[in-house]
Design an enzyme around this catalytic site. Structure first.
Site, PDB file in Angstrom:
ATOM      1  N   ASP A   1      34.199  38.844  36.436  1.00 14.44           N
ATOM      2  CA  ASP A   1      34.433  37.509  36.991  1.00 14.44           C
ATOM      3  C   ASP A   1      35.084  36.540  35.991  1.00 14.44           C
ATOM      4  OD1 ASP A   1      32.306  39.029  38.129  1.00 14.44           O
ATOM      5  OD2 ASP A   1      31.648  37.292  39.296  1.00 14.44           O
TER       6      ASP A   1
ATOM      7  N   GLU B   1      36.568  35.577  41.510  1.00 17.11           N
ATOM      8  CA  GLU B   1      35.848  34.693  42.434  1.00 17.11           C
ATOM      9  C   GLU B   1      35.446  33.343  41.835  1.00 17.11           C
ATOM     10  OE1 GLU B   1      31.950  35.396  43.790  1.00 17.11           O
ATOM     11  OE2 GLU B   1      31.158  35.458  41.770  1.00 17.11           O
ATOM     12  N   ASN B   2      35.419  33.235  40.491  1.00 15.65           N
ATOM     13  CA  ASN B   2      34.988  31.983  39.849  1.00 15.65           C
ATOM     14  C   ASN B   2      36.109  31.304  39.063  1.00 15.65           C
ATOM     15  OD1 ASN B   2      32.437  34.130  39.276  1.00 15.65           O
ATOM     16  ND2 ASN B   2      31.970  32.297  40.454  1.00 15.65           N
TER      17      ASN B   2
ATOM     18  N   ASN C   1      30.850  36.361  46.535  1.00 16.73           N
ATOM     19  CA  ASN C   1      30.205  35.336  47.357  1.00 16.73           C
ATOM     20  C   ASN C   1      30.941  33.992  47.287  1.00 16.73           C
ATOM     21  OD1 ASN C   1      29.019  35.679  44.647  1.00 16.73           O
ATOM     22  ND2 ASN C   1      27.895  33.821  45.143  1.00 16.73           N
ATOM     23  N   HIS C   2      31.778  33.807  46.265  1.00 21.13           N
ATOM     24  CA  HIS C   2      32.565  32.565  46.173  1.00 21.13           C
ATOM     25  C   HIS C   2      33.963  32.712  46.773  1.00 21.13           C
ATOM     26  CE1 HIS C   2      29.612  30.250  43.974  1.00 21.13           C
ATOM     27  NE2 HIS C   2      29.417  31.266  43.160  1.00 21.13           N
TER      28      HIS C   2
ATOM     29  N   HIS D   1      27.508  38.114  35.699  1.00 21.01           N
ATOM     30  CA  HIS D   1      28.231  37.453  34.599  1.00 21.01           C
ATOM     31  C   HIS D   1      27.730  37.845  33.219  1.00 21.01           C
ATOM     32  CE1 HIS D   1      30.093  33.959  37.143  1.00 21.01           C
ATOM     33  NE2 HIS D   1      30.115  35.110  37.771  1.00 21.01           N
TER      34      HIS D   1
HETATM   35 FE   LIG Z   1      30.827  35.454  39.745  1.00 21.39          FE
HETATM   36 FE   LIG Z   2      29.260  36.067  42.603  1.00 25.83          FE
END
Ligand SMILES: [Fe+2]
Ligand SMILES: [Fe+2]
Length: 271
Positions: A8, A39-40, A67-68, A180
């Site tokens: 990520d 995603e982040n 999820n993001h 992470h």
């Molecule tokens: Fe993440």
């Molecule tokens: Fe995530």
């Protein structure tokens, strides 16, 4: 096939390190395929199309999400035009975007990349095990594709390990994302599938999973909404896994962690 997966990418620190280092890593490690979880990337929440373009231009072949995925709404129409950016395959039917992609790899080879999301301590979703099983069944590893990678975006190591063993011998790599923090369990499973419970993030590790530590810690000290979390801005460590596979079988023959820059102890795969 020589593959690098990077976990990520968090905020500006992660984006800048990725775009600065990836072109050199592609050459240094003679990489055939690079997959990055994005995603982040946008201030810790989601991925903007211009960031996806920058990652692809820097040498990423596929970008996965989690999820993001939808935190930056502009990504929704972008996913329809850019199939190299994928979201979890077990989002319910009707959700925009794709959960898998086959990309061309130099040497007349092809690689399948699947993004899936776990369900333990996560949002309610369709079954990732059966969704990935159905996607893998569309291909023949060693024939129609030469490598198959699965990014399992999940919280629990138990779910990740159960998933990896379920697909041992059927995928080149099962790699976890979302926590992470890089785990030290990178290995080749008995059936030939490379595995690591979590790749770790590409972000500043003087933080709480990439976000500024003061505000993030206060959320645990006090039972009240904190201010919006912001990414930590120190130098990022790029974290991921290098995997070398046999094209004829798609199975892994070498696996080595990569940690470059920033605060974590450094690790670089040997040539
Ligand atoms: Fe993440
Ligand atoms: Fe995530």
């Amino acid at each position: 096939m020589r593959i690098l997966f990077l976990g990520d990418v968090v905020g500006r620190a992660g984006r800048e390190a990725l775009c600065r280092e990836l072109p050199g890593l592609r050459t240094r490690l003679a990489l055939d395929l690079v997959v990055v979880n994005g995603e982040n990337a946008s201030h810790g929440f989601g991925l903007a199309p211009e960031m996806a373009r920058a990652f692809l231009a820097a040498g990423a072949d596929v970008i996965t999400l989690g999820n993001h995925a939808w935190d930056r709404k502009e990504i929704i129409p972008y996913l329809e035009e850019e199939r190299r950016v994928i979201r979890p395959i077990n989002f319910p039917p009707g959700t925009p975007g794709q959960g898998a992609v086959v990309v061309e790899v130099p040497g007349n080879r092809r690689a399948l990349v699947i993004n899936a999301m776990g369900r333990l301590f996560m949002e309610a979703l369709d079954d990732p095990f059966r969704a990935v099983q159905a996607e893998l069944a569309k291909h023949r590893l060693g024939q129609t594709i030469h490598a198959a990678l699965i990014d399992l975006h999940a919280e629990a190591t138990s779910e990740k390990q159960a998933f990896a063993h379920s697909f041992d011998g059927l995928a080149s790599l099962v790699i976890g994302t979302h926590t992470h923090v890089p785990t030290a369990d990178h290995q080749i499973l008995p059936g030939g599938t490379a595995y690591q419970s979590d790749a770790g993030m590409c972000g500043d590790y003087d933080s709480v999973i990439g976000m500024q530590k003061g505000g993030a810690a206060l959320r645990f000290w006090r039972k009240m909404p904190g201010e919006r979390l912001a990414p930590a801005e120190g130098e990022a460590t790029l974290c991921g896994l290098f995997v070398e596979t046999q094209d004829a079988t798609g199975m892994a023959r070498r696996v080595a962690p990569l940690r470059l820059g920033g605060r974590l102890s450094q690790a670089m795969p040997e040539g």
